[in-house]
Design a protein around this motif. Structure first.
Motif, short mmCIF file in Angstrom:
data_model
loop_
_atom_site.label_atom_id
_atom_site.label_comp_id
_atom_site.label_asym_id
_atom_site.label_seq_id
_atom_site.Cartn_x
_atom_site.Cartn_y
_atom_site.Cartn_z
N ILE A 204 0.85 -1.19 0.00
CA ILE A 204 0.00 0.00 0.00
C ILE A 204 0.89 1.23 0.00
O ILE A 204 1.68 1.44 0.91
CB ILE A 204 -0.96 0.00 1.22
CG1 ILE A 204 -1.87 -1.23 1.17
CG2 ILE A 204 -1.77 1.30 1.26
CD1 ILE A 204 -2.72 -1.44 2.41
N THR B 279 -2.64 6.54 4.40
CA THR B 279 -3.71 5.75 5.01
C THR B 279 -3.95 6.21 6.44
O THR B 279 -3.01 6.35 7.21
CB THR B 279 -3.33 4.25 5.01
OG1 THR B 279 -3.04 3.85 3.67
CG2 THR B 279 -4.44 3.39 5.57
N ILE C 257 2.03 -0.39 6.86
CA ILE C 257 1.74 0.57 5.77
C ILE C 257 2.67 1.77 5.94
O ILE C 257 2.58 2.50 6.93
CB ILE C 257 0.26 1.01 5.78
CG1 ILE C 257 -0.66 -0.20 5.65
CG2 ILE C 257 0.01 2.02 4.66
CD1 ILE C 257 -2.14 0.12 5.81
#
Length: 136
Positions: free
Chosen positions: A76, A80, A103
């Motif tokens: 990813i 986020t 992440i």
């Protein structure tokens, strides 16, 4: 999913499929909150009833069958936002920290004295956090 909760999910599915949907969903009521109020209970019950038995059964089956994606979190690349709670009885703060560490460009906000649904328990604060993250 955590395998220790699967028997409860299977029991709820069986009840819902036997026409006992309200009995199937009742045990989970208030488990999503740090401090369950009559208002939150009404909201949760209305959401469950609006979802309906068939969607509830499908949701439970999907939850039990989904694989873990922890090993793929490093793929990813998008910024986020992870909102968690130290008092979430459904998804532990340790799990949220694991996701945060996996992440690269993530931000972890961790509430105290809030359960699994901060959008219902602490809506104003959650809204501000999301707006700030999205820079609205």
């Amino acid at each position: 999913p955590s395998h220790d909760i699967i028997p409860g999910r299977l029991e709820a599915i069986a009840l819902a499929e036997q026409g006992e949907f309200e009995r199937a969903i009742r045990p989970s009521f208030c488990s999503s909150y740090f401090s369950c109020t009559p208002e939150l209970l009404r909201i949760e019950e209305n959401m469950a009833l609006e979802t309906g038995a068939l969607n509830f059964v499908n949701q439970q089956k999907i939850i039990m069958s989904r694989p873990s994606y922890i090993s793929r979190l490093s793929n990813i690349s998008m910024e986020t936002l992870i909102i968690s709670s130290k008092d979430d009885a459904i998804f532990s703060v340790e799990d949220s920290i694991e996701i945060f560490r996996g992440i690269r460009r993530s931000k972890l906000i961790c509430f105290s004295e809030t359960g699994h649904l901060p959008t219902l328990e602490r809506p104003s604060e959650t809204k501000v956090i999301i707006e700030n993250f999205l820079k609205l």
